[in-house]
Design a protein around this motif. Structure first.
Motif: not given
Ligand SMILES: Nc1ncnc2c1ncn2[C@@H]1O[C@H](COP(=O)(O)OP(=O)(O)OP(=O)(O)O)[C@@H](O)[C@H]1O
Ligand SMILES: [Mg+2]
Length: 358
Positions: A76-78, A55-59, A144-148
């Motif tokens: 960020l997207v990648e 449930k949690a994706v750490p970036v 756009g990246a943050l929206d993505f």
């Protein structure tokens, strides 16, 4: 950074129970402040590793790696997709890479993109195309990246924890204020993202993120990462196999700065005495310290050297022949000096202090 790699980096982790609990506590965005070597990155990585799950994706994003908002937006997207693949056992990142390697033709398979990444995927790829053709700005790409990421989180029922380390590097991205404003704006309205910002220039974080714009951040919490206390030093000594009786000396020499504590203990484990070990560590980093010193103006140099010798305001004023306030403020802004009491100052880094004294 892969979660596996993060885990390796923080396999030896001392103390910080309070800080970890605070980070785990709620979903507020967080700003972590603390001087260099205090263990901010270590803490963030440990938190990310502990939170990682279905449930949690750490970036984890080290902002030093990027030179512009465009580079950051793309990464960020990648990175989000790579981290999602790792927790969910999927391979969406290579699918996305295939689309983004030839955006123009990819946009003819809108349905496929949407199925994989949601509407934000189509939007982001179109933005990239438009950006390449100079029809869209970096700022639009960032948004756009943050929206993505937010749309992706919602679509997959996960929350994405984005750690932006060395945040002060956005000063080099150009148009910092607008970039920050966009991040703030997005964070007000998007769900599924938790931001953790950190950096090694407390004065930057205070002025650009906390003072100027705190009122505009929804739910922003500040956390200070300070030096190890005696208990933590003892725990570290135990973990490294150094006798407890040395802990007081270790704490005094290192002022509890975790990086020095761990390094000194490792040296002591090999048989060195505490002060010889400390000297050795400092000498190992001589180049680093001399590059700091040579970046100073002459007045800064005179003042910081005298601070290292323990001189207070009036002695400093006498030494330069004019009120040293501006020079002191500049040293404080650079994170090199701190005011400990009225008219009293100290060199923040005991390693730098050692070099200045000798
Ligand atoms: N809680 C901890 N447990 C064990 N070791 C730690 C801890 N915190 C820090 N360290 C040690 O100190 C080193 C420096 O810590 P870290 O890189 O996290 O500091 P930082 O505050 O991010 O510094 P910078 O501002 O220079 O990036 C780490 O590589 C690690 O060896
Ligand atoms: Mg760090």
């Amino acid at each position: 950074m892969q979660i596996k790699k993060m885990n390796e980096r923080v396999s030896l982790f001392i103390d910080r129970k309070k800080e970890l609990a605070e980070l785990a506590e709620n979903g507020k965005h967080v700003v972590i402040v603390g001087y260099r070597r205090m263990g901010k990155t270590h803490l963030i990585l440990r938190h990310l590793v502990k939170s990682a799950g279905r449930k949690a994706v750490p970036v984890y994003m080290d902002m030093l790696y990027f030179a512009s908002w465009e580079e950051f937006a793309n990464a960020l997207v990648e990175e989000t997709l790579l981290a999602y693949d790792e927790v969910a056992g999927k391979d969406l990142s290579s699918l996305f890479r295939r689309f983004s390697s030839s955006v123009a033709s990819a946009l003819s398979s809108v349905n496929e993109i949407e199925a994989g990444f949601g509407a934000g995927g189509v939007n982001f790829l179109s933005l990239r195309l438009a950006f390449a053709e100079r029809e869209k700005s970096e700022m639009e790409l960032l948004k756009g990246a943050l929206d993505f990421v937010s749309g992706f989180a919602e679509k997959n029922g996960v929350s994405v924890i984005i750690a932006l380390d060395e945040i002060q590097n956005i000063q080099n991205f150009g148009d910092m204020e607008r970039g920050l404003a966009i991040m703030r704006g997005e964070m007000q309205f998007t769900k599924g993202i938790r931001l953790i910002m950190s950096g090694s220039l407390p004065s930057f974080i205070h002025s650009e993120i906390l003072e100027k714009s705190k009122p505009f951040w929804k739910q922003l919490k500040t956390m200070e990462v300070g030096p190890f206390g005696m208990d933590a030093v003892k725990e570290a000594a135990k973990a490294t196999g150094v006798a407890e009786k040395h802990c007081e000396e270790v704490l005094a020499l290192t002022r509890g700065i975790p990086d020095y504590v761990m390094k000194i203990l490792m040296e002591m484990k090999k048989g060195a005495g505490a002060s010889a070990a400390f000297e050795h560590i400092v000498m190992d980093e001589e180049l680093f310290f001399s590059s700091i010193i040579s970046s100073l103006s002459q007045a800064e140099h005179i003042i910081i050297r005298r601070i290292a010798m323990g001189e207070g305001y009036s002695r400093l004023e006498k030494a330069v022949g004019y009120p040293p306030t501006a020079v002191l403020n500049s040293l404080i802004r650079k994170g090199l000096v701190t005011r400990t009491a009225k008219g009293a100052y100290a060199v923040v880094d005991p390693g730098l202090e050692f070099v200045l004294k000798h």
